[in-house]
Every structure is written in C-alpha cells, then in structure tokens.
Write a protein that holds these residues in place. Structure first.
Motif, short mmCIF file in Angstrom:
data_model
loop_
_atom_site.label_atom_id
_atom_site.label_comp_id
_atom_site.label_asym_id
_atom_site.label_seq_id
_atom_site.Cartn_x
_atom_site.Cartn_y
_atom_site.Cartn_z
N UNK B 13 0.84 -1.21 0.00
CA UNK B 13 0.00 0.00 0.00
C UNK B 13 0.87 1.26 0.00
N UNK B 14 1.93 1.25 0.84
CA UNK B 14 2.83 2.41 0.88
C UNK B 14 3.46 2.64 -0.49
N UNK B 15 3.82 1.54 -1.17
CA UNK B 15 4.43 1.65 -2.50
C UNK B 15 3.44 2.25 -3.50
N UNK B 16 2.19 1.83 -3.42
CA UNK B 16 1.16 2.41 -4.30
C UNK B 16 1.05 3.91 -4.06
N UNK B 17 1.05 4.30 -2.77
CA UNK B 17 0.91 5.72 -2.44
C UNK B 17 2.10 6.52 -2.95
N UNK B 21 1.72 9.56 -5.56
CA UNK B 21 2.21 10.91 -5.29
C UNK B 21 3.23 11.33 -6.34
N UNK B 22 4.12 10.39 -6.69
CA UNK B 22 5.14 10.71 -7.69
C UNK B 22 4.52 11.04 -9.03
N UNK B 23 3.52 10.24 -9.44
CA UNK B 23 2.90 10.49 -10.75
C UNK B 23 2.18 11.83 -10.76
N UNK B 24 1.68 12.26 -9.58
CA UNK B 24 0.98 13.54 -9.55
C UNK B 24 1.93 14.73 -9.54
N UNK B 25 3.09 14.59 -8.90
CA UNK B 25 3.93 15.77 -8.71
C UNK B 25 5.07 15.89 -9.72
N UNK B 30 9.37 10.77 -18.19
CA UNK B 30 10.01 9.50 -17.83
C UNK B 30 9.87 9.23 -16.34
N UNK B 31 9.96 10.31 -15.52
CA UNK B 31 9.80 10.11 -14.08
C UNK B 31 8.38 9.71 -13.72
N UNK B 32 7.41 10.24 -14.46
CA UNK B 32 6.03 9.81 -14.22
C UNK B 32 5.87 8.33 -14.53
N UNK B 33 6.52 7.88 -15.60
CA UNK B 33 6.40 6.46 -15.95
C UNK B 33 7.07 5.59 -14.88
N UNK B 34 8.21 6.07 -14.35
CA UNK B 34 8.86 5.33 -13.25
C UNK B 34 7.91 5.22 -12.07
#
Lengths: 243, 121, 106
Positions: B13-17, B21-25, B30-34
């Motif tokens: 769950x923490x990994x999903x969060x 958060x990363x995909x939003x910010x 490429x970072x969004x895809x990571x």
C-alpha cells in the motif's frame, strides 16, 4: 506549490482508504471455494504438479489467450509508433550510427558464449513449467534477455524482423489450433487431455500443457524481443525535425 | 501479532501511495512512468499478500506436498495466477508509455509535461 | 514452518523497509538514471518478498520482467532522448542536464 499540496492531500485521502482496508483485513485460515477446487482436482483432472500453471494454461486458458493477444497488440503498437520516420531514415545513409566505437573483442566473444546458455535456460524454464516454478512467460522473458545481451554487446545489430514475425504468428496459430483441436477431440477449448495425462511429476505429463506453454514461451519471447528491437533501433536524432 | 501477509500488504500500500504521489507531482514524463511502475509493483505485492496464508507453502505438488495433503498445505493459487498475468501486461503497458514518450520528445524536444499545452484551455 | 521463525520475520521487515527506501529514492533522486535503477531495485526486492510469501512463480516473473526488461526499456529510451539533446534544444529539466555529464551506467 499549491499543486503539490493538493497532490499530498489526495495521497493522504487514498492512504486513509488503504489504512481502513488494512485494519479490517483478516487473513483466511482455510482455502475458499475456488482455491479448494483447484487444490483438490488439479492432480486428478490436469495432472500438472504446479497448480498455478494448471490455472493459467487450462482452467483459465482463454484468459491467457487474451493476455497474449493484448501483449501482441502492444508490441505491434510500439513498432508502429516508432516505425514512423524510420522509413525515411533508411533512404539516406545512416551515417551517425556507424561512427560509434567498434565493439571490443571481449564483449562480442563473451556475448556469443553466453547467449546460447541463456536461451537454453529459457527453454528449460518453459518446458518444465508444469513441474517447477516458471513457465512460458518467465521463459519467454529469459529468451528476450538473451536477445537483449546481443543487442547491448553490438548496438548496430539488426534483428531479422521477418524471423520474429514468423515465429510469433506461427506459435500463436498453433496455440489457437491446439485449442480448437481440444473442442473437437477432448472436452472443450484448450482442454489439455488431447494427450494422455501421464503420471504426476514427469516431464511428459499433464497432457498438452508443456506444448502449449512452450508455444506461449516462444510467442512471448518473440514479442518482447520485437519491443526491445524497435525501441533500440529508433534513431532519434534524425526524425526530430518535424516540430 | 502482525502476520507476514499484513506486513507485506502494508508495504505494498505504501508503495502504491509513493507511486501515486510521484505520478501527480513529477513534471518529467520518464519520471512519471517510473512512478507508475512503482505503483504497479505495489499492486502486485498487495494481491500476492491477499493470497498468503500462515504456515502454508507454495501451490506446487511434489514430494514435500503430496496430493492428499494439498488442501491443508498449499496457499491460494488464484491471486498468483492473476499477478503473473498482471506483471506481463504491465511490461506491455510500460513499453507503450515509453514509446509515446519518445514520440512526444521527438516532436516537442522536451519531456516536461508543463510545456505540452495543446489540450490546455 | 508452522510458526513464523524470527529469521523469516526479521528478513521480511528488512525487505519491506528497503523496498520503501528504494521507492523513495526512485521518486526523489535528482538524476534520472539513479531513479530508474532504484525502480529496478524495488522490483528486485519485491521478487524476494514474493519468494518469502510462497509465490515462486510470481517471484520469477517479477525478477525477469519487472527488474530486468523494464529497466532496460527505460535505459533505451533515455539513451535516445539524450542523443537528441545535442541539437542544442532546451532541456527538459535539471535532471536531464545531470544525465548529460554522467554515463548511463553510473
């Protein structure tokens, strides 16, 4: 900064949802109905030692056919998206690609020694999918890693796309063909009892599962290899003029 | 006492969060895809943890798990089959995202999502 | 394996902590290659966690696909993007500028 704060708030809200799920989670102490059926009947009906393989190839074989199709479509789209512009690049000489330093002897010899071994491991993994952990998808990924090694050792290498396409479509056709044969000769689409089930735990057991999983392995390996090849062959500097 | 499955589920769950958060910010494509692929891994961990049961072993019948004992000795095989499918499709989706990112970069010479303004109003 | 041994418990606590640490690195790293490698590390640790959770099939798939092929797909794309930046275009951000000076393998 306000965007970041909103993102953080959203994350916290989703996190609260997850936390309530986690607090309310009680692990099962017994297998549920579906799992109980699979655990009890796999050895008798399918004859595969690995229950996960039995589910993927036979009980849920149609899903796997769909999955392989999705993978094929995504590999095709990757090829399509990246191929635009490559056609133009072939007409003028691809001079920039040939200015790279030559591959060192050690690297090319080492990759030539290692690649057959990696391919052999991949084949072993997908032929033994019904006995040990592993199977077509893992074996296919290992085969594609062998191709990746070749590609890394010699970036100028051109894979034969025709060979990949033939291998891919042939194994796909055979997969569907075995499924249809199952309708005609055995219990239904992708039924594994075309061949005798044999004794549990031997290589030639579980009916037609090793054949199907080998075909899936070849197909997945070809699809992953074509994705890697089309991503690595794109020559980006040349087709960037169309702003 | 906290069980292995619950601990793995919490980590998932923490990994999903983190991925969410990363995909939003992030602003770099490429970072969004990571970040998406991190969230993907988190989902896999949660699903496998749902199938895990304390004191049982992998769903493979061999000398250690005879057929007669299978009902009491193996864990739920269904989530594992599901996750196997999800991982393979996940690679297909990631490759697709990367191909489109590459194509976007070829057209716009940037990976910054804030500079892609055609659909902005 | 009837009661969870302290060794397994300790190992899985360690795995979970490393997993989350590597994920944070993947999100926060200033250089893109580091972020990609950290994401590959997350997949690798996840595959060990799958093994502890008695799912060897999933562990093999995750190790071969999640941490192997995905990481290389990212690096292929990164190399193509870097090659195009020699044209003197403005860069996408500070992270790509960092990439330009260090090798991909760093």
């Amino acid at each position: 900064m306000i965007k970041r704060a909103i993102a953080l708030l959203l994350t916290l809200a989703v996190g609260a949802l997850f936390a309530s799920l986690l607090v309310g989670y009680v692990p099962d102490s017994e297998l549920n109905h579906t799992a109980r059926y699979y655990a009890e009947r796999t050895a008798e009906d399918i004859g595969a030692a690995n229950i996960v393989t039995a589910i993927i190839v036979t009980y849920r074989g149609l899903d796997t056919l769909g999955e392989v199709t999705v993978l094929f479509i995504s590999a095709a789209i990757v090829g399509l998206v990246l191929a635009q512009g490559r056609v133009l690049n072939n007409a003028p000489n691809n001079a920039p690609r040939q200015t790279r330093a030559p591959v060192s002897e050690l690297l090319s010899t080492g990759s030539r020694v290692l690649t057959p071994l990696i391919l052999l491991l991949g084949v072993y993994v997908f032929v033994n999918g019904h006995l040990t952990p592993g199977g077509g998808f893992q074996g296919g990924a290992i085969v594609a890693s062998g191709m990746l090694l070749l590609l890394l050792a010699d970036p100028l290498k051109q894979f034969s796309h025709r060979l990949i396409a033939v291998l891919e479509s042939l194994s796909g056709l055979l997969f569907v063909g075995i499924g249809v044969l199952g309708v005609l000769l055995a219990g239904g689409f992708l039924d594994n009892r075309l061949l005798p089930i044999g004794t549990l735990g031997e290589l030639f057991s579980a009916g037609v599962i090793p054949v199907i999983y080998s075909l899936i392995g070849l197909k997945v390996g070809a699809e992953f290899s074509s994705m890697l090849a089309s991503l690595s062959e794109t020559n980006h500097t040349e087709n960037s003029e169309e702003t | 006492m906290i069980s292995l499955a619950q601990m793995a589920m919490a980590a998932g769950f923490v990994l999903i969060l983190i991925g969410f958060y990363g995909a939003l910010t992030q602003r770099n494509l490429l970072r969004m895809i990571v970040a998406f692929s991190l969230a993907n891994t988190g989902v896999h961990i949660v699903l496998v943890a749902v199938g895990h049961m304390r004191g049982r072993t992998a769903p493979i019948l061999d000398a250690a798990v005879p057929v007669a004992d299978a009902l009491t000795r193996v864990i739920d095989p269904v989530p594992q089959a599901l996750v196997l499918t999800a991982i393979v499709i996940g690679l297909g989706v990631t490759a697709l995202m990367l191909a489109y990112a590459l194509k976007l970069h070829a057209r716009k010479h940037t990976l910054d999502i804030a500079k892609m303004t055609e659909l902005k109003w | 394996m009837n009661s969870m041994s302290p060794l397994i418990l300790g190992l899985s606590v360690l795995l979970c902590v490393t997993l989350i640490g590597a994920a944070l690195v993947a999100i926060r790293a200033t250089r893109l290659p580091i972020a990609i490698l950290a994401a590959g590390l997350v997949s690798l640790i996840a595959s060990i966690l799958f093994l502890v959770l008695a799912a060897p099939d999933v562990a093999m798939t995750e190790a071969a696909i999640g941490s192997g092929l995905t990481t290389f797909l990212f690096f292929f794309v990164l190399a193509r993007v870097r090659g195009a930046e020699k044209d003197g275009d403005e860069l996408a951000g500070d992270e790509l500028a960092g990439v330009k000076h260090d090798g991909v393998g760093k």
